[in-house]
Design an enzyme around this catalytic site. Structure first.
Site, PDB file in Angstrom:
ATOM      1  N   LYS A   1     -10.878  -3.155  -4.391  1.00  0.00           N
ATOM      2  CA  LYS A   1     -11.670  -1.926  -4.440  1.00  0.00           C
ATOM      3  C   LYS A   1     -10.933  -0.819  -5.176  1.00  0.00           C
ATOM      4  O   LYS A   1     -11.537   0.057  -5.761  1.00  0.00           O
ATOM      5  CB  LYS A   1     -11.882  -1.398  -3.017  1.00  0.00           C
ATOM      6  CG  LYS A   1     -12.775  -2.202  -2.149  1.00  0.00           C
ATOM      7  CD  LYS A   1     -12.679  -1.669  -0.706  1.00  0.00           C
ATOM      8  CE  LYS A   1     -13.558  -2.469   0.219  1.00  0.00           C
ATOM      9  NZ  LYS A   1     -13.368  -2.117   1.618  1.00  0.00           N
TER      10      LYS A   1
ATOM     11  N   LYS B   1       0.816  -1.220   0.000  1.00  0.00           N
ATOM     12  CA  LYS B   1       0.000   0.000   0.000  1.00  0.00           C
ATOM     13  C   LYS B   1       0.847   1.266   0.000  1.00  0.00           C
ATOM     14  O   LYS B   1       0.443   2.287  -0.549  1.00  0.00           O
ATOM     15  CB  LYS B   1      -0.955   0.013   1.208  1.00  0.00           C
ATOM     16  CG  LYS B   1      -2.124  -0.940   1.044  1.00  0.00           C
ATOM     17  CD  LYS B   1      -3.288  -0.533   1.951  1.00  0.00           C
ATOM     18  CE  LYS B   1      -4.461  -1.472   1.769  1.00  0.00           C
ATOM     19  NZ  LYS B   1      -5.503  -1.289   2.783  1.00  0.00           N
TER      20      LYS B   1
ATOM     21  N   LYS C   1      -5.168  -9.612  -7.227  1.00  0.00           N
ATOM     22  CA  LYS C   1      -6.340  -9.736  -6.361  1.00  0.00           C
ATOM     23  C   LYS C   1      -7.468  -8.812  -6.830  1.00  0.00           C
ATOM     24  O   LYS C   1      -7.208  -7.686  -7.237  1.00  0.00           O
ATOM     25  CB  LYS C   1      -5.905  -9.314  -4.948  1.00  0.00           C
ATOM     26  CG  LYS C   1      -6.646  -9.959  -3.836  1.00  0.00           C
ATOM     27  CD  LYS C   1      -6.053  -9.540  -2.499  1.00  0.00           C
ATOM     28  CE  LYS C   1      -6.415  -8.117  -2.149  1.00  0.00           C
ATOM     29  NZ  LYS C   1      -6.125  -7.737  -0.768  1.00  0.00           N
TER      30      LYS C   1
HETATM   31  P1  AMP Z   1     -11.205  -4.875   3.000  1.00  0.00           P
HETATM   32  O1  AMP Z   1     -12.097  -4.489   1.895  1.00  0.00           O
HETATM   33  O2  AMP Z   1      -9.765  -4.781   2.620  1.00  0.00           O
HETATM   34  O3  AMP Z   1     -11.552  -4.248   4.307  1.00  0.00           O
HETATM   35  O4  AMP Z   1     -11.457  -6.439   3.186  1.00  0.00           O
HETATM   36  C1  AMP Z   1     -12.588  -6.967   3.826  1.00  0.00           C
HETATM   37  C2  AMP Z   1     -12.489  -8.475   3.856  1.00  0.00           C
HETATM   38  O5  AMP Z   1     -12.572  -8.996   2.513  1.00  0.00           O
HETATM   39  C3  AMP Z   1     -11.164  -9.016   4.427  1.00  0.00           C
HETATM   40  O6  AMP Z   1     -11.440 -10.158   5.220  1.00  0.00           O
HETATM   41  C4  AMP Z   1     -10.372  -9.388   3.211  1.00  0.00           C
HETATM   42  O7  AMP Z   1      -9.467 -10.431   3.480  1.00  0.00           O
HETATM   43  C5  AMP Z   1     -11.463  -9.841   2.245  1.00  0.00           C
HETATM   44  N1  AMP Z   1     -11.064  -9.664   0.838  1.00  0.00           N
HETATM   45  C6  AMP Z   1     -10.764  -8.495   0.222  1.00  0.00           C
HETATM   46  N2  AMP Z   1     -10.438  -8.697  -1.082  1.00  0.00           N
HETATM   47  C7  AMP Z   1     -10.533 -10.046  -1.289  1.00  0.00           C
HETATM   48  C8  AMP Z   1     -10.333 -10.895  -2.432  1.00  0.00           C
HETATM   49  N3  AMP Z   1      -9.986 -10.410  -3.631  1.00  0.00           N
HETATM   50  N4  AMP Z   1     -10.517 -12.229  -2.268  1.00  0.00           N
HETATM   51  C9  AMP Z   1     -10.897 -12.733  -1.066  1.00  0.00           C
HETATM   52  N5  AMP Z   1     -11.098 -11.991   0.040  1.00  0.00           N
HETATM   53  C10 AMP Z   1     -10.926 -10.664  -0.058  1.00  0.00           C
END
Ligand code: AMP
Ligand code: TRP
Length: 333
Positions: free
Chosen positions: A201, A114, A198
């Site tokens: 967002k 990041k 991956k």
């Molecule tokens: P975040 O949006 O980074 O707060 O992530 C929220 C949850 O979604 C966390 O548990 C991440 O590990 C999961 N997550 C985010 N992106 C992915 C992805 N591409 N594949 C699987 N899990 C994800």
């Protein structure tokens, strides 16, 4: 015995299929198990480790709550709350930052990704992010933390921090050492435009992800445009290692279908991508479109969403402030 579940999602917009399959779908299953106590947190303090627009942040907080509810989390059974409304998180994060070691934080790959090339310009908060995450988890004595694979390292540092605090102050078992709950097959959903990256967002191209607010036509169009390769679909799991796009689409299908990769490969072996895409679009529309419709409906009921957050705040605040008080006593404040 039931589990004590804690997890968090950042209110940074564009919640997508990766968040759903990697985390939220699992939250719903854990919420549905009567034995479990679950807490789901909208981690807005984590969101501001990178710059946020205040108006957008406010909307994104409500959208994250709406996504939880629309996906099937029951706010009567589980605690849903907003991290910044419980001061104990910031307070415990400071205390734990005096326990965590710089050497531990220096190993965190998410910070390296990041912060990018110019680390000197990253916020101090982005660097100490895992300490705040440890505070989130430890304040509630969580036994299990459902997250995607990308958060595994943060869970390890949380365990290290808990252990060091317990050892340093000779308070065995004061902090419960939490276990990660990472789904084996579906913990990393990849970009629809590049099977080696991956789904995220922050990716510029909206075609790289299915957002949980996408309507039917958008979902179908994105699957139509998803990257493929030129071979028919394979018959063995091992062959997928060299074919990231095939692997990703088959995995997404499997997960939505509550099946496993091996069975899905058997269904599609020797077939063309077009057939997989057709089936995938169908199941995505079936599972994701109702969530998308419900999110939009809930977003027009702001008072209802705020009421859920207020109820959650009261319950979370009572647990967390109690724990922080005990931390003060142990430390000698
Ligand atoms: P975040 O949006 O980074 O707060 O992530 C929220 C949850 O979604 C966390 O548990 C991440 O590990 C999961 N997550 C985010 N992106 C992915 C992805 N591409 N594949 C699987 N899990 C994800
Ligand atoms: N860091 C997590 C993510 O980006 C979000 C998060 C913050 C979290 N605090 C948490 C997840 C506590 C689980 C438990 O996905």
């Amino acid at each position: 015995m039931g589990k004590k579940i804690f997890s968090g999602v950042q209110p940074t917009g564009n919640l997508h299929l990766g968040n759903y399959l990697g985390a939220i779908k699992n939250f719903v299953e854990l919420n549905n198990d009567q034995e479990n106590d679950c807490i789901f947190c909208v981690v807005d303090l984590h969101a501001i480790t990178v710059k946020q627009d205040p108006k957008e942040l406010r909307n994104n907080i409500r959208e994250t709550v709406a996504t939880f509810i629309a996906s099937g989390i029951d706010s009567k059974k589980s605690i849903i709350f907003n991290q910044s409304t419980v001061p104990a998180h910031s307070e415990a994060a400071w205390i734990l930052s005096c326990i965590a070691r710089i050497g531990w934080l220096n190993r965190m790959t998410q910070f390296k990704e990041k912060a990018g090339k110019d680390k000197e310009k990253a916020s101090v908060g982005l660097y100490s992010y895992p300490v705040l995450m440890a505070a989130d988890i430890l304040l509630y004595d969580a036994s299990h933390v459902p997250v995607g694979e990308d958060q595994k390292q943060h869970l390890e540092i949380c365990r290290d921090i808990a252990q060091k605090f317990n050892n340093d102050f000779n308070v065995e078992n004061f902090f419960h050492i939490p276990e990660p709950l990472i789904q084996k097959e579906f913990s990393r959903i990849m970009s629809l435009k590049d099977g080696t990256k991956k789904m995220s967002k922050s990716e510029l191209s909206d075609l790289s992800r299915i957002n949980l607010t996408d309507d039917k036509d958008t979902i179908i169009n994105k699957i139509k445009k998803a990257k493929t390769d030129s071979l028919p679909l394979p018959s063995k799991i091992e062959e997928l290692d060299k074919r990231p796009e095939a692997k990703n689409l088959l995995q997404i299908y499997s997960s939505l279908n509550n099946s496993n990769l091996k069975k899905t490969i058997e269904t599609f072996q020797g077939k063309n991508f077009s057939e997989l895409k057709e089936n995938l679009s169908q199941i995505l529309v079936e599972k994701i479109e109702p969530i998308s419709v419900e999110i939009k409906k809930l977003l027009s009921e702001k008072e209802y969403l705020d009421k859920i957050l207020l109820e959650g705040h009261k319950k979370a605040n009572s647990i967390a402030s109690n724990k922080v008080k005990k931390m003060h006593e142990i430390i000698g404040f």
